[in-house]
Scaffold this active site. Sequence first.
Site, PDB file in Angstrom:
ATOM      1  CG  HIS A 140      -0.395   3.884  -3.167  1.00  0.00           C
ATOM      2  ND1 HIS A 140      -0.549   5.022  -2.756  1.00  0.00           N
ATOM      3  CD2 HIS A 140       0.130   2.927  -2.369  1.00  0.00           C
ATOM      4  CE1 HIS A 140       0.108   5.112  -1.715  1.00  0.00           C
ATOM      5  NE2 HIS A 140       0.388   4.051  -1.337  1.00  0.00           N
TER       6      HIS A 140
ATOM      7  CG  ASP B 206      -2.923   6.143  -5.132  1.00  0.00           C
ATOM      8  OD1 ASP B 206      -3.770   5.887  -4.196  1.00  0.00           O
ATOM      9  OD2 ASP B 206      -1.723   6.304  -5.048  1.00  0.00           O
TER      10      ASP B 206
HETATM   11  C1  XUL Z   1       2.156   5.834   4.678  1.00  0.00           C
HETATM   12  C2  XUL Z   1       3.115   6.135   3.542  1.00  0.00           C
HETATM   13  C3  XUL Z   1       2.679   5.754   2.200  1.00  0.00           C
HETATM   14  C4  XUL Z   1       3.809   5.493   1.069  1.00  0.00           C
HETATM   15  C5  XUL Z   1       3.627   4.674  -0.036  1.00  0.00           C
HETATM   16  O1  XUL Z   1       2.730   6.413   5.818  1.00  0.00           O
HETATM   17  O2  XUL Z   1       4.090   6.929   3.677  1.00  0.00           O
HETATM   18  O3  XUL Z   1       1.843   6.677   1.626  1.00  0.00           O
HETATM   19  O4  XUL Z   1       4.425   6.461   0.839  1.00  0.00           O
HETATM   20  O5  XUL Z   1       2.608   3.398   0.394  1.00  0.00           O
END
Ligand code: XUL
Length: 437
Positions: free
Chosen positions: A99, A102
């Site tokens: 993300h 992150d």
């Molecule tokens: C949340 C989840 C996230 C997604 C990416 O449940 O799975 O980490 O994978 O935003």
Amino acid sequence: MYFSNIPAIRYEGPNSRNPLAFKFYDADRVIMGKPMRAHLPFAMAWWHNMCACGTDMFGGDTADKSFGAEKGTMAHARAKVDAGFEFMQKLGIPYFCFHDVDLVPPAKDIRETNRRLDEISDYMLEKMQETGIRCLWGTANMFANPQYMNGAGSSNSADVFCFAAAQVKKALDITVKLGGKGYVFWGGREGYETLLNTDVKFELENIASLLRMAVEYGRKIGFTGDFFIEPKPKEPMKHQYDFDAATAIGFLRQYGLDKDFKLNIEANHATLAGHTFQHDLRIAAINGMLGSIDANQGDPQLGWDTDEFPFNVYETTMCMYEVLKAGGVAGGFNFDAKNRRPSYTDKDMFYAYILGMDAFALGLIKAAKLIDDGRVDSFMAERYSSYSRGIGLKIRSKNVSLEELAEYAERTGKPELPGSGRQEYLESIVNCILFSE
Ligand code: XUL
Ligand code: CO
């Protein structure tokens, strides 16, 4: 070096008692014509592995992920890159997922956050060139910041919608810069708590607009990979719009997004929706929408998104059975999984990935055996055999009317019973394959 006490992890086979060795993941071993590494393009999730420190609702960090730098600084962001690449290299993990937040500490001003993203992605590119490690997918975190309390695309605030758009735009820029194969939308808070204040149709239309603009922009800047929706039924919102694979596919088709999007199926999300992991994989696959996998597992006793490392070999076997039958996944296997809070040491980070990679390797070996064995497939074929002749064949070839079928029924008087489903027999085949050499 951040993990100087950890050697490169090698395959030593199931009898090895070395905790820092693979027991089943043998990257070069050929299964059904392809080496394991090609069946299982694993990815490290930046958020869990490089960021999450074991915090839960009742207490703070147990793990130290400062990597020798002060948290909240760009020096820390770079240290995470160094540590992350060392970690992936030692395990032979070819991909990572991230993300935006992150990678760098978000600044108060979005322009400064974006500048930081430019800086860190330059550094990541250097590391990628050095190591050959690649980006599986990127995404934008549009759920943690309080501005997203009512969602991003689904927010009642048009201003918030614009900030979400800005984040998606930048996350796409960085994903393309890093050569990401995919771009994920997990609908973080795209959902609602109560219908007393929520216009569902309005919100769904807005989410679709955001996704459409993302596709248009992505294609404009040269992104040729897949966009993904990652379904999840609840948490953080009570009702999440992307409930499960079937719901997400319906949404994508309704808004004409199904050509650019596929699904990223997460095990723990499927089970939260009351399905098995295998169910959601199958629904995605039969619709041509199985794009990528978030590899983890939940806990049936707990009932929330525990994001545990995959351990349950029944689940990984049935997952790999679906993947093999679907001809593979174009994306990969991202370990959206975190160490348990009391497993807080560096070694535990490695043990966790060894567990997960081995569980999928074992699943792959066993799924290939199940297919090779053939008894399940031939039972299935036999089970539907009444459609390969006579009236059944006419139904399949759509070459018959309701009246003709009714006449057939009247003539026949009474149907033959469908034949035993033989579930227990089939389950015992699975056990024989799982627990024999
Ligand atoms: C949340 C989840 C996230 C997604 C990416 O449940 O799975 O980490 O994978 O935003
Ligand atoms: Co996920």
